[in-house]
Write an enzyme that holds these catalytic residues in place. Structure first.
Site, PDB file in Angstrom:
ATOM      1  N   HIS A  75      43.393 -46.898  92.714  1.00  0.00           N
ATOM      2  CA  HIS A  75      43.132 -45.624  92.017  1.00  0.00           C
ATOM      3  C   HIS A  75      41.938 -44.911  92.639  1.00  0.00           C
ATOM      4  O   HIS A  75      40.933 -45.544  92.947  1.00  0.00           O
ATOM      5  CB  HIS A  75      42.858 -45.878  90.538  1.00  0.00           C
ATOM      6  N   TYR A 200      40.777 -41.032  80.057  1.00  0.00           N
ATOM      7  CA  TYR A 200      39.739 -41.288  79.056  1.00  0.00           C
ATOM      8  C   TYR A 200      39.721 -40.059  78.144  1.00  0.00           C
ATOM      9  O   TYR A 200      39.459 -38.953  78.615  1.00  0.00           O
ATOM     10  CB  TYR A 200      38.373 -41.441  79.712  1.00  0.00           C
ATOM     11  N   PRO A 292      33.228 -52.586  76.793  1.00  0.00           N
ATOM     12  CA  PRO A 292      34.227 -52.492  77.868  1.00  0.00           C
ATOM     13  C   PRO A 292      34.462 -51.087  78.430  1.00  0.00           C
ATOM     14  O   PRO A 292      35.209 -50.943  79.404  1.00  0.00           O
ATOM     15  CB  PRO A 292      35.512 -53.014  77.202  1.00  0.00           C
ATOM     16  N   LYS A 296      33.007 -52.972  83.338  1.00  0.00           N
ATOM     17  CA  LYS A 296      32.032 -53.647  84.211  1.00  0.00           C
ATOM     18  C   LYS A 296      31.996 -55.162  84.079  1.00  0.00           C
ATOM     19  O   LYS A 296      31.504 -55.859  84.969  1.00  0.00           O
ATOM     20  CB  LYS A 296      30.619 -53.127  83.905  1.00  0.00           C
ATOM     21  N   TYR A 384      30.407 -45.647  88.287  1.00  0.00           N
ATOM     22  CA  TYR A 384      31.743 -46.112  87.875  1.00  0.00           C
ATOM     23  C   TYR A 384      32.319 -47.088  88.895  1.00  0.00           C
ATOM     24  O   TYR A 384      32.915 -48.101  88.521  1.00  0.00           O
ATOM     25  CB  TYR A 384      32.640 -44.886  87.710  1.00  0.00           C
TER      26      TYR A 384
END
Ligand code: RFL
Ligand code: PHB
Length: 390
Positions: A75, A200, A292, A296, A384
């Site tokens: 991704h 998200y 979560p 990570k 990220y």
């Protein structure tokens, strides 16, 4: 009672324990892994799905990434939805690093397959204890027999609820904890993901996340009340809520299907400092927990294990203990960066129960800034993908 001897006793056959065992095996260092669950249980436990590039490279170096390289989807961006906006965040263009979607259960299966029959890995060990941090000993019961393993080093890779961390003298450990006033309901759905990238979604009813495990299986999450149980979330309610929250912005694509697994996860931040005492060390969730949201946890666990395996190899092969002595310092820099980012991302995307109108608008303003500013997006992307300076 059977008495065994090994260099490294490892408690827990999650991703951290199994990868540590593999890296030690490659360095010619023997280890014994003891796990209190069954093989079937650990291979089916649904958890993480997003692997950072550093984690993928480490699994490749360890020779356990053949299936990952065949099956994982790479991704390069995700979609952020809030109020009336749907913005793509092209994190790979901005940071130079992609992420891989591959279930934690698959990582665990690959690591178990690489070890079984070659090195000791014991499932269904009962009453595991760790004693004497200077000359550590592991004790447990296996098939009705008591076993004692005398070790040079014990590594607790036994997660947040494990036995290794509580075995350390409390006076030597400082802990930091925060519990969030919400939880995640996660569902695994037997339906092809209708969208190629993660979504998200920040909605006034709460956060939701659209993710996936394979071309056939979708993974979705909903922010729920921390006191909710699975009985509060029958299928109809799950789907209605997902449709509502993911509809934010432009259109909504959501393929329904049978829910094949579900669970509720408490959200917490936790750090234990230092990550060990004398010859007992902690790695992964045993030492630190992140909510979560930023994906990570598994990546931090892998990174701890890489540092620890190198430090152990230096000690056993060259008598050089500096890596072990610096283990906490080296790992916690990255851990605290990830802790802060995970907390920040959690605060940005979730609805807090006591949130006032004004705070909701502040979050909206922060989201619009993130979605509209190249500088903000770049900083976000570095965190990220796990490449931010720590
Ligand atoms: P684990 O996986 O908890 O493994 C610990 C192992 O130790 C065993 N154990 C014992 N064995 C012997 N004796 C005892 N007394 C024992 N007590 C425990 C347990 O049975 C288990 O096998 O810890 P490890 O290896 O440190 O791995 C950490 C990760 O599991 C965790 O950080 C991630 O799952 C977090 N996480 C995510 N991380 C990511 O990097 N990317 C993600 O996309 C991501 N998504 C997630 C997540 C965690 C989630 N939940 C359920 C907490 C999504 C969710 C919903
Ligand atoms: C997941 O697929 O489990 C996942 C993906 C991204 C996240 C968190 C969890 O940020």
């Amino acid at each position: 009672m059977a008495v065994w001897r090994t260099r490294v006793g490892i408690v827990g056959a999650g991703p951290a324990g199994l990868l540590l065992g593999r890296l030690l095996e490659l360095a010619g260092i023997d280890s014994v892994i003891v796990e209190h669950r069954s093989r079937d249980y650990v291979e089916k436990r649904v958890r993480a799905g997003l692997l950072e590039q550093g984690t993928v490279e480490l699994l490749r170096d360890a020779g356990v990434a053949d299936r990952l390289d065949r099956l994982a989807a790479v991704h390069t961006g995700f979609e952020l939805r809030f109020v009336d906006e749907a913005v793509r965040l092209p994190f790979a263009d901005l940071s130079g690093r992609a992420v891989w979607m591959y279930g934690q259960a698959e990582v665990v299966k690959d690591l178990i397959a690489a070890r079984l029959g070659k090195a000791p890995l014991h499932f269904e060990a009962r009453d595991v204890t760790v004693t004497d941090p200077e000359n550590p000993v592991l004790r447990f019961e296996l098939d009705g027999e008591r076993v004692e393993v005398r070790c040079d080093v014990v590594v607790g890779c036994d997660g947040y609820h494990g036995v290794t961390r509580p075995s350390l003298p409390t006076s030597t450990v400082r802990t930091y904890r925060h519990t969030y006033p919400f939880a995640w309901l996660g569902v695994l759905v037997d339906a092809p993901p209708a969208i190629k990238e993660l979504v998200y979604a920040c909605h006034e009813r709460g956060f939701s996340l659209y993710s996936m495990r394979s071309p056939e299986v979708s993974r979705l999450y909903l922010q729920v009340d921390p006191t909710d149980t699975l009985a509060d979330w029958p299928d109809d309610r799950v789907w209605e809520e997902l449709h509502t929250r993911l509809a934010t912005g432009l259109g909504h694509e959501l393929t329904e299907g049978p829910i094949i697994e579900r669970g509720i996860t408490a959200m917490r931040s936790f750090v234990s400092e230092p990550m060990g005492h004398h010859n007992v060390f902690l790695a992964g969730d045993a030492a630190h927990i992140v909510p979560p949201t930023a994906a990570k946890g598994l990546n931090l666990a892998m990174s701890d294990v890489r540092v620890l395996a190198e430090a152990l190899a230096d000690w056993f092969t060259k008598g050089d203990r500096s890596g072990l002595d610096g283990y906490t310092r080296t790992c916690l820099r990255r851990v605290w960066r990830a802790e802060e980012f995970s907390d920040w991302m959690t605060g940005l995307l979730h609805r807090f129960p006591d949130e006032q109108n004004m705070q909701f608008r502040f979050r909206e303003a922060r989201l619009r800034y993130l979605a509209g500013s190249q500088a903000a997006m770049t900083s976000f992307s570095e965190n990220y993908v796990g490449s931010a300076a720590a």
